[in-house]
Write a protein that holds these residues in place. Sequence first.
Motif, short mmCIF file in Angstrom:
data_model
loop_
_atom_site.label_atom_id
_atom_site.label_comp_id
_atom_site.label_asym_id
_atom_site.label_seq_id
_atom_site.Cartn_x
_atom_site.Cartn_y
_atom_site.Cartn_z
N MET A 1 17.86 -9.64 5.43
CA MET A 1 18.09 -10.97 5.91
C MET A 1 19.56 -11.11 6.31
N LEU A 2 19.81 -11.60 7.49
CA LEU A 2 21.16 -11.77 8.00
C LEU A 2 21.74 -13.07 7.49
N ARG A 3 22.93 -13.00 6.91
CA ARG A 3 23.60 -14.19 6.39
C ARG A 3 24.74 -14.57 7.31
N ASP A 4 24.98 -15.88 7.39
CA ASP A 4 26.11 -16.36 8.18
C ASP A 4 27.40 -15.86 7.56
N HIS A 5 28.39 -15.65 8.42
CA HIS A 5 29.70 -15.25 7.93
C HIS A 5 30.31 -16.44 7.17
N LEU A 6 30.84 -16.18 6.03
CA LEU A 6 31.47 -17.22 5.22
C LEU A 6 32.89 -16.78 4.90
N ASP A 7 33.84 -17.62 5.25
CA ASP A 7 35.24 -17.35 4.92
C ASP A 7 35.42 -17.61 3.43
N ARG A 8 35.34 -16.56 2.64
CA ARG A 8 35.43 -16.70 1.19
C ARG A 8 36.85 -16.99 0.73
N ASP A 9 37.84 -16.42 1.41
CA ASP A 9 39.21 -16.52 0.93
C ASP A 9 39.91 -17.83 1.29
N LEU A 10 39.49 -18.47 2.38
CA LEU A 10 40.07 -19.76 2.81
C LEU A 10 41.60 -19.71 2.87
N ALA A 11 42.13 -18.64 3.43
CA ALA A 11 43.58 -18.43 3.46
C ALA A 11 44.33 -19.50 4.24
N ASP A 12 43.63 -20.22 5.12
CA ASP A 12 44.29 -21.26 5.91
C ASP A 12 44.54 -22.55 5.11
N LEU A 13 44.01 -22.64 3.90
CA LEU A 13 44.19 -23.82 3.06
C LEU A 13 45.30 -23.59 2.03
N PRO A 14 45.97 -24.65 1.61
CA PRO A 14 46.94 -24.50 0.52
C PRO A 14 46.17 -24.16 -0.77
N PRO A 15 46.85 -23.60 -1.78
CA PRO A 15 46.17 -23.19 -3.02
C PRO A 15 45.29 -24.28 -3.65
N GLU A 16 45.81 -25.52 -3.71
CA GLU A 16 45.00 -26.59 -4.31
C GLU A 16 43.75 -26.88 -3.48
N GLY A 17 43.89 -26.80 -2.17
CA GLY A 17 42.75 -27.03 -1.28
C GLY A 17 41.70 -25.94 -1.39
N ARG A 18 42.17 -24.69 -1.55
CA ARG A 18 41.23 -23.58 -1.74
C ARG A 18 40.43 -23.78 -3.02
N TRP A 19 41.14 -24.08 -4.11
CA TRP A 19 40.48 -24.26 -5.40
C TRP A 19 39.44 -25.37 -5.33
N ARG A 20 39.80 -26.48 -4.73
CA ARG A 20 38.88 -27.62 -4.59
C ARG A 20 37.68 -27.22 -3.74
N ALA A 21 37.91 -26.48 -2.65
CA ALA A 21 36.81 -26.05 -1.78
C ALA A 21 35.87 -25.11 -2.53
N TRP A 22 36.42 -24.21 -3.36
CA TRP A 22 35.58 -23.29 -4.12
C TRP A 22 34.75 -24.05 -5.15
N ILE A 23 35.35 -25.05 -5.79
CA ILE A 23 34.59 -25.86 -6.75
C ILE A 23 33.44 -26.55 -6.03
N CYS A 24 33.71 -27.10 -4.86
CA CYS A 24 32.65 -27.79 -4.09
C CYS A 24 31.56 -26.81 -3.67
N ARG A 25 31.94 -25.60 -3.32
CA ARG A 25 30.93 -24.59 -2.96
C ARG A 25 30.04 -24.26 -4.16
N ILE A 26 30.67 -24.08 -5.32
CA ILE A 26 29.91 -23.79 -6.54
C ILE A 26 28.93 -24.94 -6.82
N GLU A 27 29.42 -26.18 -6.73
CA GLU A 27 28.56 -27.33 -6.97
C GLU A 27 27.41 -27.38 -5.97
N ALA A 28 27.69 -27.11 -4.70
CA ALA A 28 26.66 -27.14 -3.66
C ALA A 28 25.58 -26.09 -3.94
#
Length: 196
Positions: A1-28
């Motif tokens: 099964m082909l999965r969409d590319h997901l930017d896991r590292d989110l390098a374009d976000l500041p550290p706090e933004g990355r952490w918040r985005a990862w928490i939201c991904r986990i919750e989703a």
Amino acid sequence: MLRDHLDRDLADLPPEGRWRAWICRIEAVLFASAGPVSRADLARVVGQGISIDLLIADLAVDLAERPYEVARVGDGWMLRTKAAYAPAIHAAADAGGQDLDLREFDFAVLATIAWHQPITLAELKEIFGREVGRDLISRLHARDLIATGPRAPRRGAPYTFVTTETFLAAFDLQSLADLPDPEQLADAGMAPDARP
């Protein structure tokens, strides 16, 4: 099964933004999943080397004032409604499909499987002093409360039965170590009589 590319590292976000985005991904992911989600599966949506345990802990803090919580079930996590909200859900929602709808003897057999797993039908018969029907085993299996375990190491190699992560979730257990001790239940007069 082909999965969409997901930017896991989110390098374009500041550290706090990355952490918040990862928490939201986990919750989703937990919100969308019907059952517990493993550490390996959660690791697929966050940056490499990021602590799933710390993300889960921060998500739990975020949810402290919400009617649901993150629960550890077996080797994974899931979202579940806090027990305090059960009366409101039953009063307003059709939660009937979530009831286990098991008789007292069914619960006794399920508890016996949990305490003695892996266990064969013959061993259940020995414990209960009567045949434990395949229809009961089929009902427990259909509800994903039990699964087929390893074959017993004896003549004929009969199948054994074990409980599942659905069993843990249904009874609000993190692991089988959370089961009450049968001897303590008996001493407290709370052990179910296995024989009807």
